[in-house]
Design a protein around this motif. Structure first.
Motif, PDB file in Angstrom:
ATOM      1  N   GLU A  35       4.865  -9.346  -7.678  1.00  0.00           N
ATOM      2  CA  GLU A  35       5.411  -7.823  -6.810  1.00  0.00           C
ATOM      3  C   GLU A  35       6.531  -8.376  -6.164  1.00  0.00           C
ATOM      4  O   GLU A  35       7.272  -7.978  -6.667  1.00  0.00           O
ATOM      5  N   ARG A  36       6.512  -9.779  -6.323  1.00  0.00           N
ATOM      6  CA  ARG A  36       7.786  -9.733  -5.612  1.00  0.00           C
ATOM      7  C   ARG A  36       9.399  -9.508  -6.772  1.00  0.00           C
ATOM      8  O   ARG A  36      10.374  -9.612  -6.159  1.00  0.00           O
ATOM      9  N   ASP A  39       9.362  -6.159  -7.222  1.00  0.00           N
ATOM     10  CA  ASP A  39      10.615  -4.969  -5.847  1.00  0.00           C
ATOM     11  C   ASP A  39      11.543  -5.479  -6.155  1.00  0.00           C
ATOM     12  O   ASP A  39      12.391  -4.059  -5.382  1.00  0.00           O
ATOM     13  N   ILE A  50       1.291  -5.437 -12.210  1.00  0.00           N
ATOM     14  CA  ILE A  50       1.472  -6.655 -11.436  1.00  0.00           C
ATOM     15  C   ILE A  50       0.422  -7.986 -11.697  1.00  0.00           C
ATOM     16  O   ILE A  50      -0.530  -8.074 -12.659  1.00  0.00           O
ATOM     17  N   LYS A  52      -0.509 -11.548 -10.998  1.00  0.00           N
ATOM     18  CA  LYS A  52      -1.600 -11.642 -10.262  1.00  0.00           C
ATOM     19  C   LYS A  52      -2.644 -12.738 -10.238  1.00  0.00           C
ATOM     20  O   LYS A  52      -2.167 -14.392 -11.172  1.00  0.00           O
TER      21      LYS A  52
END
Length: 408
Positions: A35-36, A39, A50, A52
Motif C-alpha cells: 500500500e505504501r 501511494d 495490493i 499484503k
C-alpha cells in the motif's frame, strides 16, 4: 518491455527512481505493490494489486495477468535480496521478468553508520522463527538483521541477553531514505527496553572485540565442560568418541538431527554447531538430565536445539524426519529405537548407535541383521595420559562400539 518489470523503490518514493523505472511504470497496465508503494503513484489510472497477506496467491495472480498485460511490481530496495523477486521469477518465468533494483535496505543501513559491508552476514527474522539465531551468531562478527513486528529489535536484544550474548554494539536504522529516517546506536540492555521503533528497520550488530574469533567447528570441549554434576559424569560421550560419532553422522549445515538419550547434551551441542542452519532434537527421559541439558544449551549458546522430555521410541513419533540419528542411550529399547529411527530417517541419512555394554552391542547388531542391514562397526579403545608422580601413565576409557548405517 517484458511482461513483468519488478522495480525496487525506497522510502523516498519516485524521487529515487531512474527514468527507466518511471518509464516502465508509465507503460504498465497493472501496478502491484504494498500500500505504501502504491501511494507513491496516485496518478496511475490502471488496475492496482495490493501485495499484503497471501503473497504466493498474489504472485500467481500476477503470473496469470501477465499473459495479456504489462505489469510493474513495486518492492522495497533490491527485490532479489530477501524480497519478492525470486517468487515472481518462479511464478512468471525468468524469460518474462526484468528487474530494476534500488539499493537494498542493508546497503543503505551500512552506509548510514559508515561501516563497510562486504564482509558482513545477513540474517532475516522477518516472518521467520528466532530459534537458531544465537547459534548462527557464533560464527559471525558483523551481521545485518531484517526484523518484523514479532522479532523486533527490542525482542532480539532481550533474546541475546538471555543467552549472555552481550559483546555486541547495536545500530537500529529506521525508515531509511524517508522523511522520518532515524539511525541510533544502542547497548543491548538499552535496546531491550526501547519502544516505538518503526517496523521499517534494519538492525546491525557489530562485535565489540576486534580480536574475536569463532570457536572451532570440530568437537574440542572435554567432559568437564558439560558434566557439572556427579550423577551425569559417567553418562557423557567422551570427546574422542564424540569426534568419531559426529563424523559418522555426516551432519550438514541444514541437517535435522535426533540425539536419543541426550544425557548432558554434549553430542547435541556439537551437532548444533555444525548444523547451524538446521535443528537438533535432544531426547532425554531423566528430569535431572533435562535440567542439565537446558543449562548447557544456554551456556554453549546453541538455540537450535529443541529439548524433548520423554522416552524413546514413543517420544520420536511426532518429530520431523531426521537426516542424522544418534543413539547414545536406549533405556532397554535399542531394538525399537533403531527400527523406528530407520523408518523415519530421510533417504541418504545416517543412523549411528553407540553401545558400551555387551547386551546393547548384541541387541544392536542382531536388530540390524534382522532388518537385513549390514552396519559399519568400529570398536574404539582409547587411553588418556595421566600424571603419576613425575611420570605419565595411560588410563583406559571404557571400550565402545560405534554402529553406522546409511539409508540409500
Amino acid at each position: 518491455m517484458k511482461a513483468v518489470t519488478v522495480i525496487g523503490i525506497g522510502d523516498d518514493g519516485c524521487v529515487g527512481l531512474s527514468s527507466k523505472a518511471m518509464g516502465a511504470v508509465a507503460r504498465a497496465r497493472i501496478l502491484a505493490g504494498g500500500e505504501r508503494h502504491l501511494d507513491f503513484f496516485p496518478q496511475f489510472d490502471g488496475e492496482r494489486i495490493i501485495i499484503k497477506n497471501d503473497v504466493v496467491r498474489t504472485a500467481e495472480k500476477i503470473a496469470e495477468l501477465s499473459a495479456e498485460h504489462t505489469i510493474c511490481v513495486l518492492a522495497s530496495g533490491d527485490p532479489l535480496f530477501f524480497g519478492i523477486g525470486n517468487l515472481i521469477l518462479k511464478k512468471v518465468g525468468r524469460e518474462h521478468v526484468e528487474f530494476i533494483p534500488a539499493p537494498s535496505s542493508v546497503q543503505n543501513a551500512f552506509s548510514k553508520i559508515g561501516v563497510k559491508w562486504d564482509d558482513a552476514s545477513f540474517l532475516s527474522l522477518h516472518g521467520r522463527p528466532i530459534e537458531g539465531f544465537i547459534t548462527k551468531l557464533q560464527s559471525i562478527s558483523k551481521v545485518a538483521c531484517l526484523t518484523d513486528e514479532t522479532n523486533s529489535p527490542s525482542t532480539i536484544a532481550k533474546y541475546l541477553l538471555n543467552y549472555s550474548e552481550t559483546d555486541w554494539k547495536a545500530f537500529v536504522c529506521e525508515n531509511l531514505g524517508g522523511k522520518e529516517e532515524k539511525v541510533r546506536e544502542f547497548e543491548l540492555e538499552t535496546l531491550a527496553t526501547t519502544q516505538n521503533i518503526s517496523d521499517l528497520n534494519v538492525l546491525i550488530l557489530l562485535r565489540k572485540d576486534p580480536t574475536w574469533k569463532p570457536s572451532p567447528l570440530l568437537p574440542f570441549l572435554g567432559e568437564e565442560e558439560y558434566a557439572k554434576r556427579l550423577p551425569k559424569k559417567g553418562l557423557i560421550t567422551k570427546k574422542e568418541v564424540r569426534i568419531l560419532s559426529l563424523s559418522a553422522l555426516e551432519i550438514r549445515p541444514d541437517s535435522i538431527v535426533w540425539d536419543i538419550g541426550a544425557g548432558s547434551g554434549a553430542v547435541s551441542i556439537e551437532a548444533a554447531r555444525i548444523a547451524r542452519e538446521g535443528r537438533v532434537y535432544a531426547i532425554e527421559v531423566d528430569p535431572e538430565g533435562i535440567e542439565i541439558c537446558e543449562q548447557n544449551i544456554l551456556t554453549h549458546k546453541t538455540d537450535n536445539i529443541f529439548l524433548i522430555h520423554g522416552k524413546a521410541p514413543q517420544a520420536l513419533i511426532d518429530l520431523p524426519s531426521p537426516d542424522c540419528v544418534f543413539v547414545g542411550g536406549s533405556k532397554g529399547n535399542m531394538k525399537e529405537i533403531i527400527e523406528l529411527s530407520w523408518e523415519k530417517l530421510s533417504p541418504g541419512g545416517c543412523l549411528v548407535a553407540n553401545a558400551i555394554t555387551l547386551d546393547n552391542v548384541s541387541e544392536a547388531y542382531r536388530t540390524f541383521r534382522d532388518m537385513d542391514l549390514i552396519p559399519e562397526v568400529s570398536l574404539i579403545n582409547i587411553s588418556r595420559g595421566q600424571k603419576l608422580a613425575d611420570y605419565l601413565r595411560y588410563e583406559a576409557l571404557n571400550p565402545i562400539h560405534i554402529f553406522k548405517i546409511r539409508k540409500s
